[in-house]
Scaffold this motif. Structure first.
Motif, PDB file in Angstrom:
ATOM      1  N   LEU A 296      -9.337  67.558  -2.412  1.00 55.45           N
ATOM      2  CA  LEU A 296     -10.052  66.533  -1.613  1.00 55.45           C
ATOM      3  C   LEU A 296     -11.049  65.614  -2.204  1.00 55.45           C
ATOM      4  CD1 LEU A 296     -12.986  66.226   0.408  1.00 55.45           C
ATOM      5  CD2 LEU A 296     -10.652  65.706   1.491  1.00 55.45           C
ATOM      6  N   ALA A 297     -11.125  64.375  -1.898  1.00 59.06           N
ATOM      7  CA  ALA A 297     -11.845  63.256  -2.372  1.00 59.06           C
ATOM      8  C   ALA A 297     -12.222  62.387  -1.585  1.00 59.06           C
ATOM      9  CB  ALA A 297     -11.482  62.802  -3.742  1.00 59.06           C
ATOM     10  N   TYR A 298     -13.306  61.632  -1.657  1.00 61.01           N
ATOM     11  CA  TYR A 298     -13.861  60.331  -0.834  1.00 61.01           C
ATOM     12  C   TYR A 298     -14.323  59.487  -1.673  1.00 61.01           C
ATOM     13  CZ  TYR A 298     -18.642  62.480  -0.611  1.00 61.01           C
ATOM     14  OH  TYR A 298     -19.560  62.894  -0.989  1.00 61.01           O
ATOM     15  N   ALA A 299     -14.471  58.198  -1.362  1.00 66.28           N
ATOM     16  CA  ALA A 299     -15.235  57.116  -2.027  1.00 66.28           C
ATOM     17  C   ALA A 299     -15.626  56.072  -1.165  1.00 66.28           C
ATOM     18  CB  ALA A 299     -14.288  56.529  -2.975  1.00 66.28           C
ATOM     19  N   PRO A 300     -16.811  55.319  -1.345  1.00 71.26           N
ATOM     20  CA  PRO A 300     -17.272  54.324  -0.466  1.00 71.26           C
ATOM     21  C   PRO A 300     -16.767  53.172  -0.575  1.00 71.26           C
ATOM     22  CG  PRO A 300     -18.714  54.644  -2.464  1.00 71.26           C
ATOM     23  CD  PRO A 300     -17.603  55.766  -2.576  1.00 71.26           C
ATOM     24  N   GLY A 301     -16.386  52.283   0.239  1.00 69.24           N
ATOM     25  CA  GLY A 301     -15.660  50.959   0.198  1.00 69.24           C
ATOM     26  C   GLY A 301     -16.321  50.050  -0.613  1.00 69.24           C
ATOM     27  N   GLN A 302     -15.720  49.217  -1.426  1.00 64.85           N
ATOM     28  CA  GLN A 302     -16.395  48.386  -2.121  1.00 64.85           C
ATOM     29  C   GLN A 302     -15.932  46.799  -1.878  1.00 64.85           C
ATOM     30  OE1 GLN A 302     -18.117  49.240  -5.370  1.00 64.85           O
ATOM     31  NE2 GLN A 302     -17.797  51.037  -3.653  1.00 64.85           N
ATOM     32  N   GLY A 303     -15.032  46.634  -0.528  1.00 59.33           N
ATOM     33  CA  GLY A 303     -14.619  45.482  -0.315  1.00 59.33           C
ATOM     34  C   GLY A 303     -15.183  45.039   1.004  1.00 59.33           C
ATOM     35  N   THR A 304     -14.517  44.626   1.995  1.00 61.83           N
ATOM     36  CA  THR A 304     -14.961  44.087   3.137  1.00 61.83           C
ATOM     37  C   THR A 304     -15.339  45.229   4.270  1.00 61.83           C
ATOM     38  OG1 THR A 304     -12.675  44.142   4.219  1.00 61.83           O
ATOM     39  CG2 THR A 304     -13.453  42.179   3.569  1.00 61.83           C
ATOM     40  N   ARG A 305     -14.565  46.722   3.916  1.00 61.83           N
ATOM     41  CA  ARG A 305     -14.868  47.731   4.604  1.00 61.83           C
ATOM     42  C   ARG A 305     -16.001  48.818   3.663  1.00 61.83           C
ATOM     43  NH1 ARG A 305      -8.905  49.951   5.954  1.00 61.83           N
ATOM     44  NH2 ARG A 305      -8.169  48.370   7.368  1.00 61.83           N
ATOM     45  N   ARG A 306     -16.972  48.977   4.203  1.00 63.58           N
ATOM     46  CA  ARG A 306     -17.860  49.641   3.472  1.00 63.58           C
ATOM     47  C   ARG A 306     -18.050  51.064   3.798  1.00 63.58           C
ATOM     48  NH1 ARG A 306     -19.834  46.852  -0.988  1.00 63.58           N
ATOM     49  NH2 ARG A 306     -19.693  44.703  -0.365  1.00 63.58           N
ATOM     50  N   GLY A 307     -17.294  51.653   4.720  1.00 62.91           N
ATOM     51  CA  GLY A 307     -17.245  53.080   5.205  1.00 62.91           C
ATOM     52  C   GLY A 307     -16.799  53.916   3.907  1.00 62.91           C
ATOM     53  N   LEU A 308     -16.564  55.147   4.225  1.00 63.10           N
ATOM     54  CA  LEU A 308     -15.841  56.138   3.531  1.00 63.10           C
ATOM     55  C   LEU A 308     -14.223  56.303   3.483  1.00 63.10           C
ATOM     56  CD1 LEU A 308     -18.412  59.403   3.316  1.00 63.10           C
ATOM     57  CD2 LEU A 308     -18.254  57.224   1.849  1.00 63.10           C
TER      58      LEU A 308
END
Length: 286
Positions: free
Chosen positions: A263-275
């Motif tokens: 399991l992994a997650y990352a914060p959005g870097q483009g137009t989407r800023r969610g996880l």
């Protein structure tokens, strides 16, 4: 989104058609034309890509198997973003296929450099840009928290598997508990970060790699692979609840054949800023 992949059920689809050795195609010229023309006027026109010998080495390493980003790192190119293409065919066939299926991927404004490796009639092309320092600080902080979050997701998933549940119209009996896998975490992390950095949400990445491809690239020997992805949930409880309310994702979670999870997650870097979330599920090969 949910993707379930069975062993021996994934075939590499080569782009274009076969061509004889007497007439080599020129994929680099085709890619340059697509960029400067804005995919024949569909997108904004971009500057041509710059040839980079490190990406030539990366393409050669990638052709031997493994992760595209790992190949770039080994070649000395710190890729902040990268797109990999496996091409085969005549100039016309390559151009047609690129325009129809890969144009938006190769026309990303963030991409700057290009490298290519040829073996016989097949080409491995890598288009990338080097790491931009300001975009990186958020990711290590997320990585340091992933273990705790993954443990919580595992706890929630195993609670549901222990009691059994209903996924849409299907009822599932109790299933054995899953265990965490650091190798599957690597595959999940690579895809979560890639989606976050390149602002897309798909099981197949911009290089055309499926979940099974990414798991295989880590060296994990599997008999079955499944993947759940999500965008938006802020906590482990939220992402598991969302998957359980979606029949396809729920079926993946309840499949008794799966043994391990990453399991992994990352914060959005483009137009989407969610996880962006990625859950890899697998059964090791026996």
């Amino acid at each position: 989104m949910k993707r379930l992949l069975h062993p021996f059920g994934c075939l590499l689809i080569l782009m274009g058609t076969l061509c004889g050795p007497e007439s080599w195609a020129d994929p680099v010229s085709a890619l340059q034309l697509l960029r400067v023309s804005g995919c024949a006027g569909v997108l904004p026109a971009l500057q041509p890509l710059q040839h980079n010998v490190r990406l030539d080495r990366a393409a050669a390493l990638w052709s031997a198997g493994g992760s595209l980003l790992t190949a770039a790192e080994r070649s000395g190119y710190p890729a902040g973003s990268a797109v990999g293409l496996r091409l085969r065919g005549t100039d016309d066939a390559i151009m047609r296929t690129l325009r129809q299926t890969r144009c938006r991927a190769v026309a990303l404004q963030s991409l700057r450099d290009i490298g290519v490796y040829r073996s016989g009639a097949q080409y491995w092309v890598v288009i990338a840009s080097e790491t931009v320092a300001p975009a990186q600080p958020q990711l290590p902080a997320v990585a340091s928290q992933t273990s705790k979050v993954a443990s919580r997701v595992l706890e929630e998933v195993n609670t549901v598997r222990a009691r059994g549940t209903r996924c849409g119209d299907r009822s599932f009996e109790p299933a054995p508990s899953l265990r965490l896998s650091s190798t599957l975490y690597s595959a999940a992390s690579e895809h979560a970060v890639d989606m976050a950095q390149h602002d897309y949400f798909e099981h197949v990445d911009l290089g055309g790699h499926s979940p099974a491809d990414r798991v295989r690239a880590t060296g994990y020997r599997y008999s079955l692979v499944g993947e759940n992805i999500a965008y938006g949930p802020a906590t482990a409880d939220e992402v598991v609840a969302g998957w359980l309310h979606s029949p396809g994702h729920c079926e993946n979670i309840m499949d008794p054949r799966f043994v391990e999870m990453g399991l992994a997650y990352a914060p959005g870097q483009g137009t989407r800023r969610g996880l962006y979330w990625d859950q890899e599920l697998a059964a090791p090969a026996k």
